[in-house]
Design an enzyme around this catalytic site. Structure first.
Site, PDB file in Angstrom:
ATOM      1  N   ARG A 192      15.000  -7.709  21.760  1.00 34.73           N
ATOM      2  CA  ARG A 192      13.971  -8.387  20.975  1.00 34.73           C
ATOM      3  C   ARG A 192      13.199  -9.309  21.912  1.00 34.73           C
ATOM      4  O   ARG A 192      13.658 -10.398  22.250  1.00 34.73           O
ATOM      5  CB  ARG A 192      14.610  -9.176  19.833  1.00 34.73           C
ATOM      6  N   ARG A 198      13.772  -0.364  23.448  1.00 32.76           N
ATOM      7  CA  ARG A 198      15.038   0.040  22.842  1.00 32.76           C
ATOM      8  C   ARG A 198      15.430   1.470  23.196  1.00 32.76           C
ATOM      9  O   ARG A 198      16.619   1.794  23.232  1.00 32.76           O
ATOM     10  CB  ARG A 198      14.971  -0.161  21.330  1.00 32.76           C
ATOM     11  N   GLU A 238      16.571   0.265  15.949  1.00 33.54           N
ATOM     12  CA  GLU A 238      15.351   0.856  15.407  1.00 33.54           C
ATOM     13  C   GLU A 238      14.369   1.157  16.532  1.00 33.54           C
ATOM     14  O   GLU A 238      14.006   0.276  17.303  1.00 33.54           O
ATOM     15  CB  GLU A 238      14.694  -0.097  14.410  1.00 33.54           C
ATOM     16  N   SER A 296       9.334   3.323  13.125  1.00 34.16           N
ATOM     17  CA  SER A 296       9.117   3.106  11.699  1.00 34.16           C
ATOM     18  C   SER A 296       7.883   3.895  11.304  1.00 34.16           C
ATOM     19  O   SER A 296       6.807   3.708  11.884  1.00 34.16           O
ATOM     20  CB  SER A 296       8.916   1.618  11.400  1.00 34.16           C
TER      21      SER A 296
END
Length: 419
Positions: free
Chosen positions: A273, A387, A345, A348
């Site tokens: 993050r 990620r 994640e 999306s």
């Protein structure tokens, strides 16, 4: 945004939709302002019609009755007062309408947050190791491919520096994903400005609700991209396209900037993050009747990337309270990171129907002379870094501390192992 007509005609249904989204929106105040606005417009139109009628009468007559002159002065003052009231009413109404999220699809799972998301499927077996798997920050530091200390020195916490084969690995992943979406999925690559104006981030729905998470140049009122979605939404702003032009598929690689104020204290180690990250974004402009099927193909395109990397993943259908403001239905794709022992994640994918196109005034005609209709828009990460890098490092780590490169990436890296 949604249409004021929808709120006016179905206020109870809209209130129920806001409840499902766990969104506090003053629907009653919006309806009151809408009634006030229409009343002002009606009275103004009546007064202007009266003024025009008197002007015609006085133009045909040589006489100028004092009574009519006084009446017209009064009418003029009243029209000016009404115009001021209309500006104030429009300003408040527009501000509130921008805060209303889209109406969730009836098939979306109902729930206030991510805990209500539904796992649709899981692909691949979680890996097992004959050694204790390490987290990416330990792997990267030992290999010398990520420099956390100098990232902090350069910019502060939640920044990092990629070095050597770490930087090349990220560049390879980006090129691989762009090529896949262009060559296999039919997208057109676009290179975008990384800083955009207020109308652009407002059209995409990032303003006003996401404002606290974005970086802003106050002097020029420019915004650093939170995602390429914001810029691509406005590629056809204020345009009327032809049905023959649809569907339009765009893909772009951009850096993205997030202040991450809402996640203070979370995921502070490593690069899970961060304030600056890279992402490949897919975006579609489609006919309304096709958007549901287009969402399925969007998810499939994102899945194809993960499959090619041969890393276990799962697909989640998002609950109403966890979807982004513009979305009516959305799915997340999460890759497994064994060192961190968690799902991450990486994509999306959302169907935003006409929410963004209404804000951006993006329309199309089904045929020549037909009334313009609002286009439907969809967006999806294809995929988001860093990620993906985390999952690669942790999934392909070896007992000797090296990392094997997924076969699909080797033509892009030029090497098959970092060690």
């Amino acid at each position: 945004m949604i249409s004021i007509e929808l709120i006016r005609q179905n206020p109870d249904a809209v209130k129920e939709a806001m409840r499902k989204r766990d969104a506090e929106v003053p629907i009653d105040r919006i309806l009151e302002l809408d009634r006030i606005r229409r009343s002002i417009i009606s009275e103004t139109d009546t007064l202007r019609a009266r003024r025009n009628e008197v002007s015609r009468q006085m133009g045909r007559s040589k006489e100028r009755p004092q009574q009519l002159i006084e009446e017209m002065r009064s009418v003029g003052r009243r029209i000016r007062d009404l115009e001021d009231s209309l500006r104030d009413t429009d300003s408040e109404l527009d501000s509130l309408m921008l805060k209303v999220p889209n109406i969730p699809d009836v098939t979306a799972p109902v729930g206030p947050d991510e805990l209500a998301n539904i796992e649709v499927k899981r692909v691949g077996d979680l890996p097992t190791f004959d050694f204790e798997p390490k987290a990416h920050w330990d792997i990267a530091e030992a290999l010398g491919i990520i420099d956390f200390e100098r990232g902090v020195r350069l910019a502060g916490s939640r920044f990092f520096v990629l070095k050597g084969n770490g930087a090349k690995l990220q560049r390879a992943v980006i090129s691989f994903m762009i090529d896949m979406h262009v060559e296999q999925h039919g997208y057109t690559e676009v290179y975008l400005p990384y800083i955009v104006n207020r109308e652009t981030v407002q059209a995409s729905g990032h303003l006003p609700g996401f404002q606290a998470e974005m970086y802003h140049d106050e002097e020029d009122d420019l915004w650093m991209l939170p995602t390429a979605e914001a810029a691509i939404t406005s590629l056809h702003r204020d345009e009327i396209l032809s049905a023959e032009d649809l569907p339009l598929y765009y893909v772009a690689h951009t850096p993205c900037w997030r202040r991450e104020k809402a996640s203070a204290g979370r995921d502070t180690r490593g690069i899970m993050r961060v304030h600056q990250f890279d992402k490949v974004e897919m975006y579609k402009f489609v006919a309304p009747e096709d958007s549901a099927d287009e969402l399925d193909s969007l998810v499939n395109a994102a899945e194809d990337v993960v499959k090619a990397l041969e890393i276990p993943y799962r697909v989640l259908e998002l609950a109403t309270g966890d979807m982004a403001t513009p979305a009516v239905k959305a799915f997340d794709i999460e890759m497994w990171a064994p060192g961190a022992d968690r799902w991450l994640e990486v994509s999306s994918c959302s169907n935003c129907t006409d929410f963004q196109s209404r804000r951006g005034r993006v329309r199309y005609r089904t045929e020549r002379g037909a009334r313009p209709r609002l286009i439907h828009t969809l967006n999806g990460s294809g995929l988001a870094l860093p990620r993906v890098i985390i999952s690669i490092l942790e999934h392909y780590q070896q007992a000797d501390g090296s990392v094997v490169i997924p076969e699909a990436l080797r033509p892009y890296t030029g090497f098959d192992r970092i060690g």
